[in-house]
Every structure is written in C-alpha cells, then in structure tokens.
Design an enzyme around this catalytic site. Structure first.
Site, short mmCIF file in Angstrom:
data_model
loop_
_atom_site.label_atom_id
_atom_site.label_comp_id
_atom_site.label_asym_id
_atom_site.label_seq_id
_atom_site.Cartn_x
_atom_site.Cartn_y
_atom_site.Cartn_z
N ASP A 1 16.83 -0.43 -13.41
CA ASP A 1 15.49 -0.53 -13.70
C ASP A 1 15.53 -0.49 -15.17
O ASP A 1 14.54 -1.65 -15.41
CB ASP A 1 15.03 1.02 -13.25
CG ASP A 1 13.76 1.21 -13.51
OD1 ASP A 1 12.81 0.30 -13.03
OD2 ASP A 1 13.44 1.90 -14.51
N PHE B 1 0.85 -1.25 -0.14
CA PHE B 1 0.06 -0.04 -0.08
C PHE B 1 0.84 1.25 0.05
O PHE B 1 0.83 2.26 0.94
CB PHE B 1 -0.74 -0.21 1.19
CG PHE B 1 -2.54 0.63 1.00
CD1 PHE B 1 -3.07 0.49 -0.04
CD2 PHE B 1 -2.61 1.77 2.11
CE1 PHE B 1 -4.15 1.51 -0.36
CE2 PHE B 1 -3.65 2.56 1.81
CZ PHE B 1 -4.39 2.26 0.73
N GLY C 1 5.42 7.57 -12.30
CA GLY C 1 4.33 8.36 -11.41
C GLY C 1 3.45 7.48 -10.98
O GLY C 1 2.90 6.50 -11.43
N GLU D 1 1.05 -4.77 -17.60
CA GLU D 1 1.40 -3.68 -18.48
C GLU D 1 2.05 -2.66 -17.65
O GLU D 1 2.93 -2.00 -18.10
CB GLU D 1 -0.01 -3.13 -18.76
CG GLU D 1 0.02 -1.70 -19.75
CD GLU D 1 0.72 -2.05 -20.90
OE1 GLU D 1 0.24 -3.17 -21.93
OE2 GLU D 1 1.81 -1.75 -21.32
N GLY E 1 8.63 12.25 -7.33
CA GLY E 1 7.97 10.94 -7.37
C GLY E 1 8.11 9.90 -8.35
O GLY E 1 7.57 9.12 -8.63
N LYS F 1 13.53 -3.65 -17.62
CA LYS F 1 12.50 -3.35 -18.85
C LYS F 1 12.96 -3.96 -20.01
O LYS F 1 12.08 -4.38 -20.76
CB LYS F 1 12.13 -2.03 -18.58
CG LYS F 1 11.62 -1.21 -17.24
CD LYS F 1 11.54 0.08 -17.35
CE LYS F 1 10.79 0.57 -15.91
NZ LYS F 1 11.14 2.20 -15.70
N VAL G 1 6.39 -1.83 -17.54
CA VAL G 1 7.20 -1.23 -18.44
C VAL G 1 6.34 0.07 -18.99
O VAL G 1 5.31 0.16 -19.19
CB VAL G 1 7.34 -1.80 -19.50
CG1 VAL G 1 8.32 -1.13 -20.58
CG2 VAL G 1 7.95 -3.28 -19.38
N1 HSE Z 1 11.48 4.86 -11.13
C1 HSE Z 1 11.20 4.43 -12.50
C2 HSE Z 1 11.46 5.51 -13.28
C3 HSE Z 1 9.72 4.22 -12.32
O1 HSE Z 1 12.09 6.64 -12.91
O2 HSE Z 1 11.24 5.44 -14.61
C4 HSE Z 1 9.22 2.84 -12.19
O3 HSE Z 1 9.73 2.10 -13.14
#
Ligand code: HSE
Length: 362
Positions: free
Chosen positions: A223, A11, A325, A152, A209, A227, A155
């Site tokens: 990250d 959460f 976001g 979904e 964020g 992806k 990515v």
């Molecule tokens: N932290 C990632 C970004 C978002 O900045 O694109 C989630 O994958």
C-alpha cells in the site's frame, strides 16, 4: 446555485460515507460551498446498479445493512453493476471512483476512470491503482477533454498532502519526501510496542476500519509502495513503476523488537521515501526504520500518518493527519469536488456541465 450530479462507482465504506455526508449535511455544504451535490447513479459489484436522474433517495440505502443491500427490484435498479454503461451513458458531471485498489494493473478502476474522462466527465478517486500506475495517460486524457482528474484521497485519505505540495509550495524546490503513510501498519507497530502480538493487532486494525480487505498490502508495504509512487510522480516529477520501488513490510518485527527499540529511545516506523538524486533521477523505497525520537516522523502514532517534505528554502515541512478511515477518505472526495468547482467555475472557456445544468434543468 449550481449543482453537480454524481455517479458513485463502488458502494463500499468510502462512497457510502460520501453518500452520508451528502444526505446528512448536503444543504449546509451547499450554502457554504456555493454548489450542491446530488447522487444520480450508484454501481457496486455486490449490490448491482441504481440510476435515478432525478436524484437517488439515499436515506433508505444508508439504512440498509451493507451486505444485504441489493439494487435489483428497485425502480432504476439492476443486479448487474453495468459500470461502463453507467459511466458513459448516464448524464452525470462527476464520476466518483472508489472501488478496490488493484496494485498489479489498476483494473478495473483504470478503465472506469478512462471511460469517464472519454465521456467528458470529471473524475474523483481514492483508488491508488489508476493514480500510481496510469496517472500520466489519464491526466493527458483529462486535459484533452477539458475535465479534471482529482485524487487527493489516494494518499493520506482526506489530509491534503497532494494539494499542499501542488498549491502551497510554489517557489520551493522539493528534494525529497519521507512518510508514515499506512495507518494500519502504524497502528500495529504501536500495539507491538505495548506487547500485543501481530495477528491480534492486525485484527484490531481491521475492526477499526483502517486495514484493506486483505491486510497483506498494509503489513507488507505494498500500500505504501503505491503511495510512494504517487508522491514521487506528482511531487518530484518522476515516472516510477512498482519494480522501481524497493519494498519491505513490518511482518518480521516482533513485540520484543518494538519494545527493545522504545527502551533505546527509538520507534519502529514503516517509512516510504522518495529522494531526488544529484543526476535528477528519483530513488524510492519502503522499509521499516527505527527512528530516533527527534525525527519528525517518530512521534506519529496510531492511525495518524505524516509526510515530511524536504525543501531547499524551508528545510523540512511535515504535514500530519488521518491516513485512513471511511469519513476521512470521503472528505478527500468532497475536497476533490471543491477543487473541480474552483477550477471550472472560474474558467469561462471550460465546458462545465454545471453551467449546462443551470441552462437545461433550472
Ligand atoms: N489501509 C490503508 C491504511 C488506508 O491503513 O492506511 C488506505 O490507503
């Protein structure tokens, strides 16, 4: 009208945003979509667990300061997240997994997804771990149990990259993909071009964020590595592991480098790519590239992301949109529930709980 009961696992920002969508515009969505969504269970590492099979009143939870939220002491609440019990035992239709991404082995999210599928529940997730590291066995399990495993939001948040490739590119051969797939690093690169130092730009991205709790994964390319694996596996049919994907981030790029590039008509971008080789295997990598102005990814700025699909019949098709976001990622989960409804509502032979709900509860 049918309704799906949800268990929200995690959460944090994303599942809270989904709860906000359901709480604030659930009736409007139901009217438009032809089905309702109701939250009957929530678990969270910090807050504990909360179960109400008549539907949780979300408003007071959303009004509370996230860090102060505790389910202990509430009716149906516990300080213990009780994830396995909630996922397996509480009667729900869809388990919505939005816990943190573990890039090493995907746990505990892989187990969360497996428990749900084993229990005959559909799964939506924004978590890259289970999708990048375990999608084949999890998809097999979903197929065996006649349920859906939708992801979904793993990515490009709510921008429908995976569904576009799956549903709209029929008859095309996709030969490769190239993407700007991390909002934080792309925002940071833009700020470097404006002369802002890296730590300041990262702090701004966190404040806005976009960044993960630990922004290292955003800045060092890990990250994007996940992806790229997801895209390569889903779109090009590869079966890549992390060690197959070369990965270099943007931490060595200085404001001076970024500004020099702009003067030469170039833009530094953190590019993730996967390309089918002549022998059918797939090569994938993540690295900063100084792209010329005419490149389809060169104009992608700030937290916006894009994926360029290289195809045989259409040449390059580029899809761009938000890549991060809370609300944007929560929308991906909403789109996953729509996909589940479309698939199972149309399939009379599938054991949908939507039908069971109507039989037992209405
Ligand atoms: N932290 C990632 C970004 C978002 O900045 O694109 C989630 O994958």
């Amino acid at each position: 009208m049918g309704r799906y009961d949800l268990a929200l696992i995690g959460f944090g920002g994303v599942n809270r945003a989904l709860a906000e969508l359901i709480s604030q515009r659930g009736d409007r969505l139901a009217e438009e979509l032809g089905f309702g969504l109701r939250v009957v269970a929530i678990t969270d590492l910090r807050a504990g667990s909360l179960v109400d099979t008549d539907g949780i009143d979300l408003a007071p939870l959303l009004a509370a300061e996230p860090r102060e939220l505790s389910f202990a002491g509430l009716v149906g609440g516990s300080a213990d997240p009780r994830n396995e019990w909630v996922i397996r035992e509480v009667p729900t239709d869809i388990v919505v997994e939005a816990t943190f991404t573990n890039p090493v082995d995907g746990e505990p999210a892989v187990s969360h997804v497996r428990w749900a599928l084993e229990s005959g529940k559909h799964v939506c997730t924004t978590n890259k771990g289970p999708v990048a590291l375990a999608s084949r066995p999890l998809k097999r399990l979903a197929a065996e149990r006649g349920v859906s495993f939708e992801f979904e939001g793993s990515v490009l948040s709510g921008t429908p990259i995976l569904r576009t490739a799956e549903r709209l590119f029929g008859g095309l051969e996709i030969t490769g993909v190239q993407g700007v797939m991390n909002g934080t690093s792309n925002y940071v690169l833009g700020r470097l071009e404006e002369g802002v130092d890296l730590p300041v730009a990262i702090a701004e991205a966190q404040e806005l964020g976009y960044a993960e709790a630990d922004p290292t994964a955003d800045i060092e390319g890990h990250d994007v590595q996940l992806k790229v694996m997801i895209l390569a596996n889903e779109v090009l049919g590869a079966d890549l592991r992390r060690e197959d994907v070369f990965c270099e981030g943007i931490s060595s790029i200085t404001p001076q480098d970024a500004q020099d590039a702009v003067r030469k008509g170039l833009r530094w971008k953190l590019v993730g790519s996967a390309t089918r080789r002549k022998d059918g295997t797939v090569e994938a990598r993540v690295a900063p590239l100084a792209l010329p102005g005419h490149h389809p990814l060169a104009g992608i700025s700030g937290p916006v992301n894009a994926v360029a699909f290289h195809t045989d019949l259409l040449g390059t098709v580029t899809v761009s949109g938000p890549g991060a976001g809370r609300i944007e990622t929560a929308y991906a989960l909403l789109s996953d529930t729509i996909a589940i409804h479309q698939r199972h509502d149309a399939d009379d032979t599938a054991p949908t709980r939507l039908v069971l709900q109507e039989t037992h509860r209405d």
